[in-house]
Design a protein around this motif. Structure first.
Motif, mmCIF file in Angstrom:
data_model
loop_
_atom_site.group_PDB
_atom_site.id
_atom_site.type_symbol
_atom_site.label_atom_id
_atom_site.label_comp_id
_atom_site.label_asym_id
_atom_site.label_seq_id
_atom_site.Cartn_x
_atom_site.Cartn_y
_atom_site.Cartn_z
ATOM 1 N N PHE A 192 0.776 -1.212 -0.131
ATOM 2 C CA PHE A 192 -0.061 -0.054 0.047
ATOM 3 C C PHE A 192 0.840 1.220 -0.007
ATOM 4 C CE2 PHE A 192 -3.626 -2.500 2.287
ATOM 5 C CZ PHE A 192 -4.028 -2.855 1.018
ATOM 6 N N ALA A 193 1.765 1.188 0.687
ATOM 7 C CA ALA A 193 2.819 2.571 0.868
ATOM 8 C C ALA A 193 3.689 2.718 -0.710
ATOM 9 C CB ALA A 193 3.874 2.168 1.765
ATOM 10 N N ASP A 194 3.768 1.559 -1.350
ATOM 11 C CA ASP A 194 4.191 1.737 -2.566
ATOM 12 C C ASP A 194 3.271 2.206 -3.622
ATOM 13 O OD1 ASP A 194 6.564 1.373 -4.411
ATOM 14 O OD2 ASP A 194 5.690 -0.337 -5.151
ATOM 15 N N ASP A 195 1.818 1.823 -3.419
ATOM 16 C CA ASP A 195 0.734 2.009 -4.406
ATOM 17 C C ASP A 195 0.589 3.756 -4.107
ATOM 18 O OD1 ASP A 195 0.437 -0.377 -5.278
ATOM 19 O OD2 ASP A 195 -1.395 -0.807 -3.823
ATOM 20 N N VAL A 196 0.466 4.148 -2.849
ATOM 21 C CA VAL A 196 0.223 5.507 -2.513
ATOM 22 C C VAL A 196 1.344 6.382 -3.383
ATOM 23 C CG1 VAL A 196 0.020 7.061 -0.867
ATOM 24 C CG2 VAL A 196 -1.081 5.125 -0.562
ATOM 25 N N THR A 197 2.519 5.980 -2.978
ATOM 26 C CA THR A 197 3.835 6.740 -3.336
ATOM 27 C C THR A 197 3.697 6.862 -4.836
ATOM 28 O OG1 THR A 197 5.225 6.208 -1.626
ATOM 29 C CG2 THR A 197 6.297 6.836 -3.571
ATOM 30 N N ASN A 198 3.407 6.040 -5.539
ATOM 31 C CA ASN A 198 3.549 5.827 -7.030
ATOM 32 C C ASN A 198 2.276 6.701 -7.634
ATOM 33 O OD1 ASN A 198 5.778 4.431 -7.433
ATOM 34 N ND2 ASN A 198 4.667 2.418 -7.096
ATOM 35 N N ALA A 199 1.317 6.475 -7.134
ATOM 36 C CA ALA A 199 -0.064 7.270 -7.518
ATOM 37 C C ALA A 199 0.203 8.646 -7.150
ATOM 38 C CB ALA A 199 -1.215 6.943 -6.521
ATOM 39 N N VAL A 200 0.659 9.339 -6.055
ATOM 40 C CA VAL A 200 0.912 10.544 -5.797
ATOM 41 C C VAL A 200 2.150 11.302 -6.670
ATOM 42 C CG1 VAL A 200 1.460 12.387 -4.061
ATOM 43 C CG2 VAL A 200 -0.097 10.498 -3.528
#
Length: 270
Positions: free
Chosen positions: A153-161
């Motif tokens: 999830f941390a990776d998903d959020v970082t990539n999305a932002v």
């Protein structure tokens, strides 16, 4: 680490505790509390206690006569932790810097720290302070996050932002919480601080939330990622949450959602 990375103020402590703690912290807090309590310590020092997730897990496991000192450099987080704990005469709340602890040598049986070492400006100094305050053969027990790619999830959020700011992506999560995972470096810094017996284990768990939006809100409002986003454009904070929600939903569904998390758990003895 930037100066903003250590600012947990305003509404961040509440979102951190109500959304992020159950998402990623509580399971590891239970593990840490068990490691600390197994030796029935008479005195425990917790550094970088944050919103008190470990404190709430550990206090019931300590003896009635134990001394438990809970510290954090960030006063808003410490005040929030204290307000959540309830009355417990064994617990002493102190604002304190892990790099300059206001305690005598050989004061504690255990020093513990959950996901705080990544924020220390000089970890060797912090580890030296932990060892100084430990009694002979006392244990320093702490954990740190593994690389961000192992924490879905941390990776998903970082990539999305990052897609919102392609020329200057907010990298708080990768830079600081997930920026200290080199096992050889951890051993080296602990050895330099005087620890001779060092055990490091990788612990994988599953992070769960009721919805993709809960995950996005937890990371964007409950961590200094919020500061990173607002420093670029405060008006885009809600857009960032929406963008992260969409990315998580596309990959994991609208909710409930689940994703892998992984951390390193360290026990060091002088």
């Amino acid at each position: 680490m930037t100066r903003r990375d250590a600012v947990f103020a305003g509404s961040i402590p509440k979102f951190y505790d109500t959304l992020l703690a159950p998402l990623i912290f509580e399971a590891y807090a239970a593990d840490l509390a068990e490691l600390v309590a197994v030796s029935s310590p008479d005195s425990v020092l917790e550094t970088a206690a944050g919103s008190g997730v470990v404190t709430r897990a550990l206090a019931p496991r300590l003896s009635a006569g134990a001394r438990y000192v809970v510290t954090d450099l960030n006063l808003p987080m410490l005040n929030y932790a204290s307000s959540r704990q309830g009355a417990d005469r064994r617990i002493e709340w102190r604002q304190a810097d892990a790099l300059d602890l206001p305690f005598d040598d050989a004061s504690f049986d255990v020093v513990c720290c959950q996901f705080g070492a990544m924020f220390f400006p000089n970890r060797t100094v912090a580890y030296t302070e932990a060892r100084r305050t430990l009694r002979p053969r006392g244990r320093f027990i702490f954990n740190v996050w593994d690389r961000i790619e192992e924490n879905v999830f941390a990776d998903d959020v970082t990539n999305a932002v990052a897609t919102m700011f392609p020329h200057d992506p907010p990298r708080f999560l990768a830079r600081t919480p997930h920026g200290y995972h080199d096992i050889a470096l951890i051993r080296e810094e602990l050895s330099r601080a005087g620890f001779s017996d060092i055990e490091i284990e990788t612990h994988e768990k599953v992070s769960r939330a009721n919805s993709a939006r809960d995950v996005a809100t937890a990371y964007c409002l409950g961590t200094p990622l919020r500061n990173d986003i607002e420093a670029r454009d405060a008006g885009l904070l809600q857009v960032a949450i929406d963008r992260a929600t969409m990315a998580i939903a596309n990959r994991h569904g609208e909710g409930p959602v689940a994703g892998r998390i992984q951390a390193l758990v360290i026990v060091a003895t002088g």
